[in-house]
Design a protein around this motif. Sequence first.
Motif, PDB file in Angstrom:
ATOM      1  N   TYR A  75      22.789  62.246  54.341  1.00  0.00           N
ATOM      2  CA  TYR A  75      21.827  63.379  53.894  1.00  0.00           C
ATOM      3  C   TYR A  75      20.633  62.603  53.159  1.00  0.00           C
ATOM      4  CZ  TYR A  75      25.483  66.870  54.273  1.00  0.00           C
ATOM      5  OH  TYR A  75      26.361  67.967  54.689  1.00  0.00           O
ATOM      6  N   GLY A  76      19.701  63.350  53.426  1.00  0.00           N
ATOM      7  CA  GLY A  76      18.329  62.931  52.897  1.00  0.00           C
ATOM      8  C   GLY A  76      16.936  63.503  53.538  1.00  0.00           C
ATOM      9  N   ASP A  77      15.938  62.873  53.345  1.00  0.00           N
ATOM     10  CA  ASP A  77      14.644  63.376  54.162  1.00  0.00           C
ATOM     11  C   ASP A  77      14.518  62.948  55.423  1.00  0.00           C
ATOM     12  OD1 ASP A  77      13.781  60.838  53.788  1.00  0.00           O
ATOM     13  OD2 ASP A  77      12.424  61.386  51.981  1.00  0.00           O
ATOM     14  N   PRO A  78      13.540  63.053  56.246  1.00  0.00           N
ATOM     15  CA  PRO A  78      13.420  62.693  57.547  1.00  0.00           C
ATOM     16  C   PRO A  78      13.386  61.367  57.614  1.00  0.00           C
ATOM     17  CG  PRO A  78      11.845  64.503  57.280  1.00  0.00           C
ATOM     18  CD  PRO A  78      12.427  64.317  55.958  1.00  0.00           C
ATOM     19  N   GLU A  79      13.151  60.261  56.545  1.00  0.00           N
ATOM     20  CA  GLU A  79      13.433  58.874  56.531  1.00  0.00           C
ATOM     21  C   GLU A  79      14.746  58.412  56.962  1.00  0.00           C
ATOM     22  OE1 GLU A  79      10.804  56.568  56.218  1.00  0.00           O
ATOM     23  OE2 GLU A  79       9.542  58.473  56.146  1.00  0.00           O
ATOM     24  N   VAL A  80      15.714  59.366  56.797  1.00  0.00           N
ATOM     25  CA  VAL A  80      17.251  58.969  57.361  1.00  0.00           C
ATOM     26  C   VAL A  80      17.309  59.072  58.861  1.00  0.00           C
ATOM     27  CG1 VAL A  80      18.106  59.661  54.957  1.00  0.00           C
ATOM     28  CG2 VAL A  80      18.073  61.188  57.170  1.00  0.00           C
ATOM     29  N   LEU A  81      16.363  59.692  59.528  1.00  0.00           N
ATOM     30  CA  LEU A  81      16.397  59.833  60.972  1.00  0.00           C
ATOM     31  C   LEU A  81      16.161  58.322  61.794  1.00  0.00           C
ATOM     32  CD1 LEU A  81      14.783  63.038  61.331  1.00  0.00           C
ATOM     33  CD2 LEU A  81      17.228  62.833  61.900  1.00  0.00           C
ATOM     34  N   SER A  82      16.849  58.051  62.854  1.00  0.00           N
ATOM     35  CA  SER A  82      16.541  57.030  63.717  1.00  0.00           C
ATOM     36  C   SER A  82      17.185  57.287  65.315  1.00  0.00           C
ATOM     37  CB  SER A  82      17.236  55.726  63.067  1.00  0.00           C
ATOM     38  OG  SER A  82      18.807  55.727  63.040  1.00  0.00           O
ATOM     39  N   VAL A  83      16.557  56.782  66.216  1.00  0.00           N
ATOM     40  CA  VAL A  83      17.049  56.819  67.321  1.00  0.00           C
ATOM     41  C   VAL A  83      18.173  55.784  67.708  1.00  0.00           C
ATOM     42  CG1 VAL A  83      16.555  56.635  69.895  1.00  0.00           C
ATOM     43  CG2 VAL A  83      14.856  57.856  68.222  1.00  0.00           C
ATOM     44  N   THR A  84      19.433  56.101  67.912  1.00  0.00           N
ATOM     45  CA  THR A  84      20.508  55.231  68.270  1.00  0.00           C
ATOM     46  C   THR A  84      21.147  55.582  69.527  1.00  0.00           C
ATOM     47  OG1 THR A  84      21.999  56.779  67.076  1.00  0.00           O
ATOM     48  CG2 THR A  84      20.854  55.273  65.587  1.00  0.00           C
ATOM     49  N   GLU A  85      22.170  54.768  69.656  1.00  0.00           N
ATOM     50  CA  GLU A  85      23.203  54.902  70.808  1.00  0.00           C
ATOM     51  C   GLU A  85      24.242  55.605  70.333  1.00  0.00           C
ATOM     52  OE1 GLU A  85      23.080  54.056  74.340  1.00  0.00           O
ATOM     53  OE2 GLU A  85      20.829  53.830  74.193  1.00  0.00           O
ATOM     54  N   TRP A 137      16.101  70.420  59.116  1.00  0.00           N
ATOM     55  CA  TRP A 137      15.833  69.527  57.942  1.00  0.00           C
ATOM     56  C   TRP A 137      16.417  69.892  56.748  1.00  0.00           C
ATOM     57  CZ3 TRP A 137      12.759  72.034  54.582  1.00  0.00           C
ATOM     58  CH2 TRP A 137      11.743  72.908  54.835  1.00  0.00           C
ATOM     59  N   LYS A 138      16.727  71.369  56.506  1.00  0.00           N
ATOM     60  CA  LYS A 138      17.584  71.691  55.479  1.00  0.00           C
ATOM     61  C   LYS A 138      18.962  71.271  55.354  1.00  0.00           C
ATOM     62  CE  LYS A 138      14.498  75.811  54.572  1.00  0.00           C
ATOM     63  NZ  LYS A 138      14.317  77.194  54.691  1.00  0.00           N
ATOM     64  N   MET A 168      19.958  68.483  57.239  1.00  0.00           N
ATOM     65  CA  MET A 168      19.760  67.413  56.928  1.00  0.00           C
ATOM     66  C   MET A 168      19.673  66.722  55.265  1.00  0.00           C
ATOM     67  SD  MET A 168      17.192  64.802  58.549  1.00  0.00           S
ATOM     68  CE  MET A 168      15.630  65.405  57.725  1.00  0.00           C
ATOM     69  N   ALA A 169      19.206  67.541  54.491  1.00  0.00           N
ATOM     70  CA  ALA A 169      18.872  67.530  53.062  1.00  0.00           C
ATOM     71  C   ALA A 169      20.402  67.722  52.395  1.00  0.00           C
ATOM     72  CB  ALA A 169      17.876  68.319  52.542  1.00  0.00           C
ATOM     73  N   GLY A 170      21.215  68.356  53.075  1.00  0.00           N
ATOM     74  CA  GLY A 170      22.557  68.941  52.427  1.00  0.00           C
ATOM     75  C   GLY A 170      22.727  70.171  51.981  1.00  0.00           C
ATOM     76  N   GLY A 171      21.474  71.002  52.330  1.00  0.00           N
ATOM     77  CA  GLY A 171      21.358  72.514  52.080  1.00  0.00           C
ATOM     78  C   GLY A 171      22.537  73.247  52.250  1.00  0.00           C
ATOM     79  N   LEU A 172      23.073  73.067  53.570  1.00  0.00           N
ATOM     80  CA  LEU A 172      24.383  73.793  53.901  1.00  0.00           C
ATOM     81  C   LEU A 172      25.775  73.050  53.632  1.00  0.00           C
ATOM     82  CD1 LEU A 172      22.878  75.506  57.229  1.00  0.00           C
ATOM     83  CD2 LEU A 172      22.905  76.490  54.824  1.00  0.00           C
ATOM     84  N   ASP A 173      25.715  72.130  52.770  1.00  0.00           N
ATOM     85  CA  ASP A 173      27.039  71.531  52.645  1.00  0.00           C
ATOM     86  C   ASP A 173      28.179  72.304  52.041  1.00  0.00           C
ATOM     87  OD1 ASP A 173      28.374  68.668  52.624  1.00  0.00           O
ATOM     88  OD2 ASP A 173      28.623  69.238  50.687  1.00  0.00           O
ATOM     89  N   ALA A 174      27.682  73.217  51.202  1.00  0.00           N
ATOM     90  CA  ALA A 174      28.989  74.008  50.732  1.00  0.00           C
ATOM     91  C   ALA A 174      29.624  75.030  51.743  1.00  0.00           C
ATOM     92  CB  ALA A 174      28.261  74.750  49.707  1.00  0.00           C
ATOM     93  N   MET A 175      28.633  75.186  53.052  1.00  0.00           N
ATOM     94  CA  MET A 175      28.915  76.245  53.869  1.00  0.00           C
ATOM     95  C   MET A 175      29.564  75.568  55.189  1.00  0.00           C
ATOM     96  SD  MET A 175      26.127  78.973  55.631  1.00  0.00           S
ATOM     97  CE  MET A 175      25.773  79.469  54.086  1.00  0.00           C
ATOM     98  N   MET A 176      29.064  74.436  55.469  1.00  0.00           N
ATOM     99  CA  MET A 176      29.529  73.796  56.727  1.00  0.00           C
ATOM    100  C   MET A 176      29.792  72.392  56.479  1.00  0.00           C
ATOM    101  SD  MET A 176      26.744  75.293  59.581  1.00  0.00           S
ATOM    102  CE  MET A 176      27.821  75.028  61.033  1.00  0.00           C
ATOM    103  N   ASP A 177      31.070  71.766  57.189  1.00  0.00           N
ATOM    104  CA  ASP A 177      31.397  70.432  57.270  1.00  0.00           C
ATOM    105  C   ASP A 177      30.295  69.614  58.145  1.00  0.00           C
ATOM    106  OD1 ASP A 177      33.418  70.472  55.416  1.00  0.00           O
ATOM    107  OD2 ASP A 177      34.721  71.293  57.224  1.00  0.00           O
ATOM    108  N   ALA A 178      29.815  68.573  57.738  1.00  0.00           N
ATOM    109  CA  ALA A 178      29.017  67.596  58.464  1.00  0.00           C
ATOM    110  C   ALA A 178      29.933  66.230  58.823  1.00  0.00           C
ATOM    111  CB  ALA A 178      27.926  66.849  57.817  1.00  0.00           C
ATOM    112  N   ILE A 179      29.980  65.973  60.175  1.00  0.00           N
ATOM    113  CA  ILE A 179      30.560  64.803  60.596  1.00  0.00           C
ATOM    114  C   ILE A 179      29.543  63.854  60.859  1.00  0.00           C
ATOM    115  CG2 ILE A 179      32.352  63.871  62.359  1.00  0.00           C
ATOM    116  CD1 ILE A 179      33.242  66.516  62.710  1.00  0.00           C
ATOM    117  N   PHE A 180      29.498  62.617  60.163  1.00  0.00           N
ATOM    118  CA  PHE A 180      28.461  61.740  60.326  1.00  0.00           C
ATOM    119  C   PHE A 180      28.799  60.663  61.454  1.00  0.00           C
ATOM    120  CE2 PHE A 180      27.689  63.343  56.039  1.00  0.00           C
ATOM    121  CZ  PHE A 180      26.406  63.521  56.237  1.00  0.00           C
TER     122      PHE A 180
END
Length: 311
Positions: free
Chosen positions: A13-23, A48-49, A51-63
């Motif tokens: 989680y974080g601001d747009p700085e955590v974004l990158s183009v990957t394979e 982006w909300k 991405m900042a962790g704003g829905l972590d209490a509502m939805m699981d994220a799989i990184f």
Amino acid sequence: MSDTMRAVTYERYGDPEVLSVTEMPRPKVGPGEILVRVRSASVNPVDWKIMAGGLDAMMDAIFPVVPGWDVAGVVEEVGIDAPEFAAGDEVIAYARKDVVHGGTFAEFVTVPVRCAARRPASASWNEAAGLPLAGLTAYQVLTRLGVEKGSTVLVHGASGGVGRMGVQIARDLGARVIGTASEKNHDMLRELGAEPVTYGDGLADRVKELAPEGVDVVADFVGGVVDVTTAVLAEGGRHGSIADPDVLKAGGQWMWVRPDADDLAHLSQMVDDGRLRVDVAETFPFEKARDAFDLSREGHTSGKIVVVVSE
């Protein structure tokens, strides 16, 4: 076809700085799903909300997470029990899933058929990508609140991505529409068929000048306006918000958008009939997706922000 793809991802989680183009591995196509080769994907504030962790209490994220729920593209492959579509079909989708993981800012995305509809033929890929989430949000809020011919509707945030679609949809339903916006956007709202009012101090009085007997429906797309809503609502009126849970304490509905193929097909037809337009403010190449997120976070654009994934 390669078993990998390029995708915009984040590992934490974080601001747009955590974004990158990957394979990433190309997603598997499950039952009732289609694999879409993405042409364009639009940025929404929820992206982006999350991405900042704003829905972590509502939805699981799989990184790692691929963000994005809005997409326009071409069906590449059809899963088992998905007879609604065939390879080569041009589609749009509000591709929200049960977990945050495989989103639309990628070369390919899997989409449950319950989320997808045919692309409006008259729209560009970028316009088509901007329709699903904002259009469905506006349509579902207004129809759930019972907007009909002869209704007087107040739209809070009428110049935003959801709001301007709300103005058009409410007008299409036969309503009179009053829309809040800064003065620089008043001409645009008049063009869409709304009566504009400037937000800020004295808003309730300005609305009452236009609708002395009150408004039948209030659709809040910005939040923080419950006091204004209750001050201008006619007796027996209905109101709802997508941005403010405090609306529940005032007798309104706190709403979110649901994927719905039939609703999306209706909106697509509205576009083709010339009854609904999608305004695209800015487009970005795939490699500049981070800049698109930054622009969305600034909150000053008038229209949709779209990332072009493939030509």
